[in-house]
Design a protein around this motif. Structure first.
Motif, PDB file in Angstrom:
ATOM      1  N   GLU A   1     -69.982  27.740  10.242  1.00  0.00           N
ATOM      2  CA  GLU A   1     -68.886  28.655  10.880  1.00  0.00           C
ATOM      3  C   GLU A   1     -69.711  29.761  11.790  1.00  0.00           C
ATOM      4  O   GLU A   1     -70.664  30.257  11.300  1.00  0.00           O
ATOM      5  CB  GLU A   1     -68.266  29.445   9.670  1.00  0.00           C
ATOM      6  CG  GLU A   1     -67.347  30.543  10.185  1.00  0.00           C
ATOM      7  CD  GLU A   1     -66.247  30.091  11.048  1.00  0.00           C
ATOM      8  OE1 GLU A   1     -66.111  30.225  12.271  1.00  0.00           O
ATOM      9  OE2 GLU A   1     -65.012  29.730  10.557  1.00  0.00           O
TER      10      GLU A   1
ATOM     11  N   ARG B   1     -64.664  35.290   9.394  1.00  0.00           N
ATOM     12  CA  ARG B   1     -63.757  34.516   8.984  1.00  0.00           C
ATOM     13  C   ARG B   1     -63.972  33.494   7.531  1.00  0.00           C
ATOM     14  O   ARG B   1     -63.085  33.399   6.755  1.00  0.00           O
ATOM     15  CB  ARG B   1     -63.254  33.201  10.155  1.00  0.00           C
ATOM     16  CG  ARG B   1     -63.047  33.961  11.476  1.00  0.00           C
ATOM     17  CD  ARG B   1     -62.888  33.249  12.577  1.00  0.00           C
ATOM     18  NE  ARG B   1     -62.488  33.710  13.701  1.00  0.00           N
ATOM     19  CZ  ARG B   1     -62.126  33.026  14.880  1.00  0.00           C
ATOM     20  NH1 ARG B   1     -62.251  31.922  15.081  1.00  0.00           N
ATOM     21  NH2 ARG B   1     -61.932  33.906  15.883  1.00  0.00           N
ATOM     22  N   ALA B   2     -65.271  33.383   7.338  1.00  0.00           N
ATOM     23  CA  ALA B   2     -65.609  32.743   6.216  1.00  0.00           C
ATOM     24  C   ALA B   2     -65.375  33.724   5.098  1.00  0.00           C
ATOM     25  O   ALA B   2     -65.267  33.513   3.757  1.00  0.00           O
ATOM     26  CB  ALA B   2     -66.964  32.318   6.369  1.00  0.00           C
TER      27      ALA B   2
ATOM     28  N   GLN C   1     -74.426  31.233   5.827  1.00  0.00           N
ATOM     29  CA  GLN C   1     -73.749  30.866   6.983  1.00  0.00           C
ATOM     30  C   GLN C   1     -74.747  29.973   7.925  1.00  0.00           C
ATOM     31  O   GLN C   1     -75.978  30.403   8.083  1.00  0.00           O
ATOM     32  CB  GLN C   1     -73.409  32.090   8.068  1.00  0.00           C
ATOM     33  CG  GLN C   1     -72.894  31.613   9.402  1.00  0.00           C
ATOM     34  CD  GLN C   1     -72.659  32.809  10.496  1.00  0.00           C
ATOM     35  OE1 GLN C   1     -73.262  33.807   9.833  1.00  0.00           O
ATOM     36  NE2 GLN C   1     -71.774  32.819  11.267  1.00  0.00           N
TER      37      GLN C   1
ATOM     38  N   ARG D   1     -65.527  21.950  17.502  1.00  0.00           N
ATOM     39  CA  ARG D   1     -65.872  23.213  18.520  1.00  0.00           C
ATOM     40  C   ARG D   1     -64.979  23.070  19.508  1.00  0.00           C
ATOM     41  O   ARG D   1     -64.316  24.033  20.166  1.00  0.00           O
ATOM     42  CB  ARG D   1     -67.532  23.491  18.672  1.00  0.00           C
ATOM     43  CG  ARG D   1     -67.683  25.023  18.945  1.00  0.00           C
ATOM     44  CD  ARG D   1     -67.097  25.773  18.022  1.00  0.00           C
ATOM     45  NE  ARG D   1     -67.888  25.562  16.630  1.00  0.00           N
ATOM     46  CZ  ARG D   1     -69.005  25.917  16.036  1.00  0.00           C
ATOM     47  NH1 ARG D   1     -69.421  27.086  16.831  1.00  0.00           N
ATOM     48  NH2 ARG D   1     -69.420  25.686  14.870  1.00  0.00           N
TER      49      ARG D   1
ATOM     50  N   GLN E   1     -61.121  22.818  18.603  1.00  0.00           N
ATOM     51  CA  GLN E   1     -61.071  24.550  18.270  1.00  0.00           C
ATOM     52  C   GLN E   1     -60.507  25.458  19.356  1.00  0.00           C
ATOM     53  O   GLN E   1     -59.343  25.962  18.937  1.00  0.00           O
ATOM     54  CB  GLN E   1     -62.154  25.120  17.719  1.00  0.00           C
ATOM     55  CG  GLN E   1     -61.962  26.645  17.133  1.00  0.00           C
ATOM     56  CD  GLN E   1     -63.400  26.950  16.570  1.00  0.00           C
ATOM     57  OE1 GLN E   1     -64.194  26.382  16.089  1.00  0.00           O
ATOM     58  NE2 GLN E   1     -63.406  28.244  16.460  1.00  0.00           N
TER      59      GLN E   1
ATOM     60  N   TYR F   1     -57.219  27.762  12.159  1.00  0.00           N
ATOM     61  CA  TYR F   1     -57.049  28.846  11.449  1.00  0.00           C
ATOM     62  C   TYR F   1     -55.860  29.272  10.965  1.00  0.00           C
ATOM     63  O   TYR F   1     -55.487  30.515  10.982  1.00  0.00           O
ATOM     64  CB  TYR F   1     -57.897  29.927  12.134  1.00  0.00           C
ATOM     65  CG  TYR F   1     -59.484  29.529  12.441  1.00  0.00           C
ATOM     66  CD1 TYR F   1     -60.185  30.302  11.133  1.00  0.00           C
ATOM     67  CD2 TYR F   1     -59.871  29.022  13.205  1.00  0.00           C
ATOM     68  CE1 TYR F   1     -61.743  29.798  11.415  1.00  0.00           C
ATOM     69  CE2 TYR F   1     -61.177  28.995  13.523  1.00  0.00           C
ATOM     70  CZ  TYR F   1     -62.077  29.144  12.526  1.00  0.00           C
ATOM     71  OH  TYR F   1     -63.318  28.958  12.371  1.00  0.00           O
TER      72      TYR F   1
ATOM     73  N   ALA G   1     -66.479  23.868   5.829  1.00  0.00           N
ATOM     74  CA  ALA G   1     -66.350  24.699   6.834  1.00  0.00           C
ATOM     75  C   ALA G   1     -64.784  25.440   6.671  1.00  0.00           C
ATOM     76  O   ALA G   1     -64.047  25.179   5.859  1.00  0.00           O
ATOM     77  CB  ALA G   1     -65.892  23.932   8.054  1.00  0.00           C
ATOM     78  N   SER G   2     -64.828  26.465   7.190  1.00  0.00           N
ATOM     79  CA  SER G   2     -63.403  27.319   6.864  1.00  0.00           C
ATOM     80  C   SER G   2     -62.501  27.002   7.994  1.00  0.00           C
ATOM     81  O   SER G   2     -61.515  27.895   8.157  1.00  0.00           O
ATOM     82  CB  SER G   2     -63.840  28.667   6.936  1.00  0.00           C
ATOM     83  OG  SER G   2     -64.801  29.301   7.763  1.00  0.00           O
ATOM     84  N   TRP G   3     -62.468  26.171   8.797  1.00  0.00           N
ATOM     85  CA  TRP G   3     -61.585  25.682   9.920  1.00  0.00           C
ATOM     86  C   TRP G   3     -60.933  24.155   9.402  1.00  0.00           C
ATOM     87  O   TRP G   3     -61.656  23.551   8.912  1.00  0.00           O
ATOM     88  CB  TRP G   3     -62.167  25.624  11.265  1.00  0.00           C
ATOM     89  CG  TRP G   3     -63.665  25.259  11.447  1.00  0.00           C
ATOM     90  CD1 TRP G   3     -64.787  26.066  11.551  1.00  0.00           C
ATOM     91  CD2 TRP G   3     -64.210  23.938  11.163  1.00  0.00           C
ATOM     92  NE1 TRP G   3     -65.825  25.242  11.322  1.00  0.00           N
ATOM     93  CE2 TRP G   3     -65.430  24.008  11.655  1.00  0.00           C
ATOM     94  CE3 TRP G   3     -63.571  22.717  11.271  1.00  0.00           C
ATOM     95  CZ2 TRP G   3     -66.495  22.903  11.456  1.00  0.00           C
ATOM     96  CZ3 TRP G   3     -64.411  21.354  11.398  1.00  0.00           C
ATOM     97  CH2 TRP G   3     -65.917  21.467  11.370  1.00  0.00           C
TER      98      TRP G   3
END
Lengths: 401, 81
Positions: free
Chosen positions: A23, A28-29, A44, A207, A210, A222, B79-81
């Motif tokens: 992440e 956000r985590a 992380q 990525r 996203q 999210y 992952a948090s996504w």
């Protein structure tokens, strides 16, 4: 699932759980951890420095630091934690924390390999200041150049992904004195390069998705944030605050069919009668994701408007964006609006997004035209003005489909 | 030539003590093996070892795998996504 299934083993002292999250935004985590009530530490790995290409992946390490299982199943954990192994003849390595700092690395490592340069870049990136992130770019670029010279595609990919992460970090810096909106486009460019070099790198691919159009999204990334925030508040806790706002792309639902919502309202200023913002009170910055597409594909356009030489006037009409019709394809919206802040004036960055699906016969670079209408007040004399700013968005097309 | 040998030695010595990549690569290989071949651990087989130091998402402190030696550690990569 793992958290619940391993709780008893942890409570019995037979196991330690450590999360490693892929992440870029730690906050956000943190919110995710708070929502899920994870009680284990989480590290992380913003640059995929451990080399993972997919998630989720559980890895079980024994008490001597040796790998016990590279992908244990939940139902075999009880058996695995009871495995007794002899003390190995060669002790597992133990890092000295100093050795992963940029200071130590720069003074003790010869900068001869592309990997070493990435290593120093990672250390600098972790420091998180504007200066250290900019310095990390230099090391990653040097790593990339060396990988190119050595014709090492794998290393080139590693450096390219990291460059993307570093540029996005610069874009996200809260400190306005280091604001560089062009960095998002740079990030997208390098992420695209990375995935081109290693198309099997699932984490890198995500990525681009996203921030990209709904057609290429495998899932909303999210969309859990809203639910998480509500549930945390219902528990009587204060949710982790996200200082870097989620973009529309990051919460949009995937949709294989391109949808278009053309406003019934007509072009508000077809003849350009509203005075232009010649002093650039507002800066308009555009990022197109992906950076290059084949004919027939869609892009997501991120518009960021910064009050660079004035303030938003929130006591007048709202910011409005108009996207002109194009013969090169279809826009998802013709008109975008941004709600005023609830105070007389403000200086925030305002982001708006839309998508554009190209026709099958487009070639080279196409340009989407539009303009913004906004109310601003100048810094010098506080004069409040209604202004227009035109923009042209280039969309690069790859040759051949 | 002497300079080249000294430089090569320096690099190898440094990398013997800085594992972010070396140990990371071992992990990559093992994970790749796991994904591709459904690896199952064999008792008694010498398996790779590794260490890492990464920042905690909670800010400030670092998390080091080898600080947990003496206990079995489950690393949950997610992952948090």
């Amino acid at each position: 699932m793992w958290n619940e299934k391993t709780k008893q083993l942890v409570a019995d002292g037979k196991l330690v759980v450590i999360g490693v999250v892929q992440e870029q935004h730690a906050e956000r985590a943190r919110l995710y951890k708070q929502w899920k009530e994870y009680d284990f530490p989480i590290a992380q790995d913003a640059t995929t420095s451990l080399g993972l290409t997919v998630v989720p992946v559980p890895i079980l390490v024994d008490e001597h630091g040796y790998l016990l299982s590279a992908r244990p199943r939940v139902d075999e954990m009880e058996q695995l934690v009871d495995v007794q192994r002899p003390v190995p003849r060669t002790p597992a390595p133990r890092l000295n924390p100093e050795q992963v700092t940029s200071t130590w690395l720069k003074s003790n490592v010869t900068h001869e390999s592309a990997e070493t340069k990435c290593c120093i870049g990672d250390a600098l990136l972790r420091e998180g200041t504007a200066d250290s992130i900019k310095e990390s770019l230099r090391y990653y670029n040097a790593s990339m150049n060396q990988a190119i010279a050595e014709e090492n595609e794998a290393l080139k990919g590693l450096a390219a992904f990291r460059l993307g992460v570093a540029y996005r970090n610069l874009f996200d810096l809260v400190d306005a004195s280091h604001k560089d909106p062009g960095c998002f486009s740079e990030a997208v460019k390098y992420w695209a390069m990375a995935i081109e070099l290693n198309p099997n790198q699932y984490i890198w691919r995500r990525r681009i998705q996203q921030y990209g159009p709904r057609q290429i999204k495998p899932y909303p990334f999210y969309d859990w944030v809203g639910q998480a925030t509500q549930e945390i508040m219902a528990r009587g806790e204060i949710p982790v605050k996200l200082t870097i706002p989620l973009s529309g792309a990051e919460i949009a639902q995937p949709n294989a069919n391109f949808e278009t919502v053309i406003s019934a309202e007509k072009n508000p200023d077809p003849d350009g009668r509203i005075a232009s913002d010649l002093d650039r009170i507002i800066g308009i910055h555009v990022t197109v994701v992906p950076g290059k597409i084949v004919p027939g594909e869609a892009v997501r356009v991120h518009l960021r408007l910064d009050a660079e030489n004035g303030h938003w006037n929130n006591e007048a009409e709202e910011l409005l964006i108009w996207i002109d019709e194009s013969k090169a394809g279809t826009r998802s919206s013709s008109r975008l609006e941004f709600s005023n802040a609830k105070k007389p004036s403000s200086d925030e960055s305002r982001t708006l997004e839309f998508e554009f699906k190209t026709n099958d016969d487009v070639r080279d670079t196409i340009h989407l035209n539009g303009y913004a209408l906004y109310n601003v007040c100048t810094v010098d004399d506080g004069q409040c003005l209604y202004r227009r700013q035109d923009f042209s968005i280039p969309i690069e097309i790859k040759s051949g489909k | 030539m002497i300079q080249f040998i000294i430089k090569s030695l320096m690099i190898s010595v440094v990398f013997a003590t800085i594992p972010p990549w070396i140990v990371g690569q071992e992990m990559v290989d093992q994970v790749a093996t796991a994904i591709n071949y459904q690896y199952t651990p064999r008792q008694g087989k010498q398996v790779p070892h590794f260490d890492f130091i990464l920042p905690s998402i909670d800010g400030g402190k670092m998390i080091q795998l080898s600080n947990y030696r003496g206990k079995k550690v489950l690393l949950l990569h997610f992952a948090s996504w």
